[in-house]
Scaffold this active site. Structure first.
Site, short mmCIF file in Angstrom:
data_model
loop_
_atom_site.label_atom_id
_atom_site.label_comp_id
_atom_site.label_asym_id
_atom_site.label_seq_id
_atom_site.Cartn_x
_atom_site.Cartn_y
_atom_site.Cartn_z
N LYS A 84 0.84 -1.20 0.00
CA LYS A 84 0.00 0.00 0.00
C LYS A 84 0.87 1.25 0.00
CE LYS A 84 -3.98 2.01 2.48
NZ LYS A 84 -4.89 1.84 3.64
N SER A 159 -9.69 1.95 2.78
CA SER A 159 -8.80 2.68 1.89
C SER A 159 -7.79 1.79 1.18
CB SER A 159 -8.04 3.73 2.70
OG SER A 159 -7.23 3.12 3.70
N SER A 183 -10.06 -0.58 6.96
CA SER A 183 -9.50 -0.34 5.62
C SER A 183 -8.79 -1.53 5.00
CB SER A 183 -8.53 0.85 5.66
OG SER A 183 -9.23 2.04 5.92
#
Length: 517
Positions: A84, A159, A183
């Site tokens: 990420k 996210s 997330s």
């Protein structure tokens, strides 16, 4: 991805690389080819490190062939993995999907990156996300929205939507995400993959660009629970660079052993997956309102399937869920207001080009560099921390957080873990949540409580709705109960095949892929 590699888990792939059936180079090329085929449609990545990844694969393969004992003992040697874009990677663009960081390249690796490299992982690239992890759809990214591989007209969640979508689409074998209020778990549910939010402090946050420091936690995303266990085996443990990391994690037992695997990732032949004596709490009353029928049915079906493995089902009450969203959004926004104050155009990243003095430079840089959702949360957090409102909002939210933690402690006196939906519905259509922000915030109703209480929670595929979209159910355990939730999740995956389904992304012949930035 090569059809022979596509369905393989991280553990299986690493075992076959070590046995000489594949090379790390072939595995890496296979994933890169899948990225070139699907990425234009999905937009899961901000940066693809093609040259660096191939060089790394060559290095790992040479070490394996030379009999490197550390890599031969690693459960993840040669596995291509995505990261990420809010986790620092030395010399690789780390943007948090925000304009304000520009082409920032950290001069150091986060602790989790150092540990993955030592285990022989090939970092394939940095995945798209909601800007500074603020969002539940991966639509607030400066680099454009990520699409759900199961339906390109729907969101992948957020996210960590880029990481979940990459794993679902075969653009990575596994990935790292971060979880502030769901997330990892919510996008894992939307994309039909498996994701774990560890106990707070189980994994070092050094190198994670903070959203809300008391809630953030790095965790794994994979196709199966086994992959998440293997990643946890590598990245967890005390870190002197992180004051919130927990000591003596390794003394609590092996994550891989909890799912019937040896330290090198090979499987124990006599692992039964039996759950006899484990009590699973089902909050039946909580599920009667605001939860889609398909999601509710999938949870109850999962509960009955766990019962066949020997688990005992216990009805529980979770009345405190009414307080989790208000407490979460006040605490998260307040901490974001503080954490994001460092992005001012002075030291790194984007800087406005036209200004008359320092104050105007700050104002224009932040005004132009941050997106709408980030600005909204900074304003909310600054208000909650301001004189005259601190006691009314932030202090009261902290008190609610303590009450929620105590409520979980009482719950776990009567059961060993809990079953909850990862989200009240399956993936919404693109644009729906942005036009209705309250709907986006409410999608976190079942996930944020684990962050407020610092508990481990695992989301795994548990069915499909009437439109064929994946449904995810989460298992929440007590603090340091990460191995327990992995064991329960693995037991479920031994008797079901939801995690083996894939969206079948078709090749996009016009896609050119993305070069290393």
């Amino acid at each position: 991805m090569d059809s022979s590699i596509m369905p393989m888990t991280a553990l299986d792939l690493s075992q076959q690389i070590k046995e000489g059936k594949f090379t790390a180079i072939e595995a890496t090329k296979s994933v890169l080819n899948q990225i070139k085929a699907a990425e234009k449609s999905i937009n899961a990545y901000i940066t693809v490190c093609e040259e660096t990844a191939l060089n790394r694969a060559v290095e790992i393969q040479q070490k394996l062939e030379a009999g490197d004992k550390t890599l031969l003992a690693s459960p993840l040697a040669g596995v291509p993995m995505a990261i990420k874009d809010n986790i620092c990677t030395k010399g690789i663009k780390t943007s948090c999907a925000s304009k304000i960081l520009g082409d920032f390249q950290p001069f150091y690796n986060g602790t989790v990156i150092e540990r993955l490299k030592a285990a022989g992982v090939v970092i394939i690239g940095k995945t798209n996300m909601d800007e500074f992890a603020m969002g539940s759809t991966t639509e607030t990214s400066y680099y454009g929205e990520t699409k759900n591989p199961w339906d390109l007209g729907r969101v992948p969640g957020g996210s960590s939507g880029g990481s979940a979508a990459a794993v679902a689409a075969g653009e990575a074998v596994c990935a790292l995400g971060s979880d502030t209020g769901g997330s990892i778990r919510q996008p894992a549910a939307y994309c039909g993959v498996t994701g774990l939010k560890p106990t707070y402090g189980m994994v070092s946050r050094y190198g994670l660009i903070a959203y809300a420091s008391s809630l953030d936690q790095i965790g794994p995303i994979g196709r199966r629970v086994e992959d998440c266990a293997a990643i946890m085996e590598v990245i967890s443990g005390w870190d002197e660079l992180d004051g919130t990391s927990l000591p003596d994690i390794k003394s609590k037992g092996s994550f891989l052993q909890a799912v019937g695997c040896k330290a090198d990732g090979s499987r124990e032949k006599d692992f039964s997956g039996e759950l006899r004596g484990i009590r699973i709490g089902i909050p039946e009353t909580t599920l009667k309102k605001g939860v889609d029928e398909d999601v509710r049915e999938a949870l109850f079906t999962m509960a009955e399937q766990l019962k066949t493995q020997g688990a005992e089902l216990c009805p529980v009450s979770m009345d405190f869920l009414d307080y989790v969203l208000p407490a979460y959004y006040i605490i998260a926004a307040a901490e974001a207001s503080s954490n994001l104050s460092r992005f001012d155009g002075v030291r790194y990243g984007y800087r406005a080009t036209e200004y008359e003095d320092l104050t105007q430079m700050y104002e224009r840089t932040r005004g132009q560099g941050f997106g709408r959702e980030v600005k909204k949360r900074i304003l909310l957090g600054t208000f909650a921390l301001s004189a005259g409102y601190y006691d009314a909002y932030y202090k009261k939210a902290l008190q609610a957080k303590a009450v929620i933690k105590e409520a979980f402690d009482r719950l776990f006196q009567g059961c060993d873990c809990l079953l909850l939906p990862a989200a009240p519905s399956t993936a919404p259509k693109l644009g729906e949540s942005l036009t209705d922000p309250l709907k986006m915030y409410l999608s976190d109703i079942f996930t944020v409580s684990a962050n407020l209480a610092g508990l481990p929670a695992l989301s795994l595929p548990s069915g499909f709705d009437r439109q064929g979209m994946p449904i995810g159910t989460q298992i929440i355990g007590p603090a340091l109960g990460d191995r327990l939730v992995l064991k329960v999740g693995h037991s479920f995956q031994k008797i079901t095949d939801y995690h083996q389904k894939s969206p079948g992304i078709k090749e996009d012949k016009q896609a050119q892929g993305k070069g290393e930035q």
